[in-house]
Design an enzyme around this catalytic site. Sequence first.
Site, PDB file in Angstrom:
ATOM      1  N   ASP A  67      -8.942   5.914  38.053  1.00  0.00           N
ATOM      2  CA  ASP A  67      -7.598   6.248  37.592  1.00  0.00           C
ATOM      3  C   ASP A  67      -7.527   6.185  36.060  1.00  0.00           C
ATOM      4  OD1 ASP A  67      -5.103   7.183  38.060  1.00  0.00           O
ATOM      5  OD2 ASP A  67      -4.265   5.321  38.839  1.00  0.00           O
ATOM      6  N   GLY A 124      -0.360   3.910  31.969  1.00  0.00           N
ATOM      7  CA  GLY A 124      -1.754   4.284  32.148  1.00  0.00           C
ATOM      8  C   GLY A 124      -2.731   3.302  31.540  1.00  0.00           C
TER       9      GLY A 124
END
Lengths: 448, 324
Positions: free
Chosen positions: A314, A333
């Site tokens: 990810d 993120g």
Amino acid sequence: MSVAKPGRVAYINARVLDPATNRDAPGEVLTSGEEIVEISTKLFDGKLPADVEVVDCDGMCLAPGLVDMRVQLREPGEEHKESLKSAGEAAVASGVTTMVCLPNTNPIMDDEPTLEFVARRARLLALTKVYCYGAITKGLQGKELAEMGLLAEAGALAFTDATRAVADAQVMRRALQYGATFGLMIVQHPEEPTLATGVMNAGEIATRMGLSGIPREAEIIMLERDIRLVAMTGGRYHAAHISTADSVEIIAKAKADGLKVTCDTAPFYFALNELSVSDYRTFAKLSPPLRADEDRRAIVEGLKSGVIDAIASDHAPQDSDSKRLPFPQAAFGGSGLETLLAVSLDLYHNGDMTLLDVIRRLTSAPAALLGLEAGRLAKGSKADLIIFDPNQGWKVIADKFKSKSKNSPFDGRPVQGRVLRTVIDGRTVFDALPNQPAQPAAKRAAKA
Amino acid sequence: MRDPSFPHRHLLGIEGLNSAEINYLLDLSERYVDLNRGAQKTSTILSGRTIVNLFFENSTRTRTSFELAAKRLGANVINMQVETSSVSKGETLIDTAVTLNAMHPDVLAVRHPDSGAVKLLADKVNCGVVNGGDGSHEHPTQALLDALTIRRRKGKLNGLLVAICGDVLHSRVARSNFLLLLTMGARVRIIAPRTLIPSNVDRMGVEVFTDMAAGLKDADIVMMLRVQNERMRGSFIPSIREYFHFFGLDHEKLKQAKPDALIMHPGPMNRGVEIDSDVADDVERSAIREQVEMGVAVRMAVLEVLAKNSMSHNADDTLGRTGT
């Protein structure tokens, strides 16, 4: 391209790990050119021909190269955060030989030229192999279907609106139907956007910190809705980075019901919990948010039981300008590529999973989901492999990352497991393997 | 007395008809093909009768076809084009039915954008009603003219493999066609992206394909459907370009079908969207123009039968019943 074609290479004295065949035993691997040609206990009965380059693994693990099914590469469009080159260098140093990038580039990968641009650039760089997802909807707007059939013909492996959920149920229904027309997988970021307006996991910690919460139900509701649509349409569905205990249950039930449903998670969600955001650490501001420890433990259980099929990094590189902001304003993120293997190996070192099973979630399992001929050691398959020491300890220092962005929520964490060599198509693309025997002169030249 | 071979007051759909009744209409249509091809094209069989074309949806070819059919049978024809923009469509429809009924027509040919609307109207009038297309439900005269075209070219319907390709979800032509073809013993495949396949359509007896090459394999008949432009901009299909690439009929895809496969299209065609011009204009294989010719003959047969049944109905029934 002027890359010297490799000859025959014997990887000897290795602990060979191949999840696809459940092999975990001392052994040796011979590659010739781009391919694996032999896997055995002892190559040539120990009498290696003179023209074979020898790599002594010294008892280290030899495994298929990692297949990372969820990365954001930021090129084209945001090259100040990451580029195909910087991500490629980070990936090979971390044992990732195949990665699949999300379509949220600029321009967005909802047409063939953008897809082909990325594929061509990655091919020229000759680092980690890069594949792309195509967008489900035009412009990732969640309204009109993108040209999924043509994108698939241009090489898109599966379809996703990247970090956005396909929120409109009718659009999701048609995406699943249309995808099923061509046997294409729809990958969802399972989060109901009208509930996900906060900045961290909803709960006591958020309340104490005065931050707005994203309830677990945002993920749960979207997954439950999607599973109904899968049952209705017969589509192929994959939930990305699941983060709650209920999500594991929902996916387990869908699988038991025979639906074509799979999922992955990221190391963030089995190695960290919401406490990581205390002190308002924006590097731990992730999407989905880090959850409570019960959820984290349930994700570990999901990986153990196999309900969670794969682990993906990810990887979401963000520059410091996007993160050095008050918590509510900072970007979501975390950088994930360079900690993927070591943090995943926690599952092995903590006694939750066997080494082979951890490697499976990082190699053959994601490759199978995406229909890739990768993530396994087989005669005739591409020589994409890594040599690693599962025990070597080191400390994550994000400033030393090869990636352009340093936003790792694992910064400062002691971890175990280091990649010593990465080989792609028989070529050594990363090498930290010490004390190699003297090589034939010609081979040394080829290696350089 | 009603025609014992077709004892129905209305033709609202193919559903409910048996193979004998369908064959009867096709045989009767055959005779009108001959009449239409002669120099003297007019019959007096419906002389003095009144046919009303009541169209709540734009149409040129179907309305013209009904009009010509009625005139060739010697009937008086009135065309009514009704705007459907009014909010209370249901009320308007029934009001229109009552008004028209008072004028004692013999047959109404009705087209309406809503499924079931023609039946609603038929329930309120004393004359015969032929469905000229209702919503996404049925278009029985189209199915009959397609069947007549196929029967004349292939000599039979039974045992043929028919591939219907395109927007089956919204198509009344597809529904009427596969109902008729299945009743007559043909095998029917439908080919479309899953977004355009109605749910559970396989339970109606058709085979469902999403791959055009597989679906066309060994087909005797390739029936293309029109795809509406507004459905091609992302809602059901990403784009025209993608649709034509995967589901447009061109010579390459057509190679999968039998060498003598017949190509049909109900019109109007979107060239380069669902059908390549070369294929549409291929005189050897395309039956598209013939379909139009058969349309007039089939509608003559239907109007004749319904007008005759309507006469007996009016005589049998109590006078003055308005059917409200």
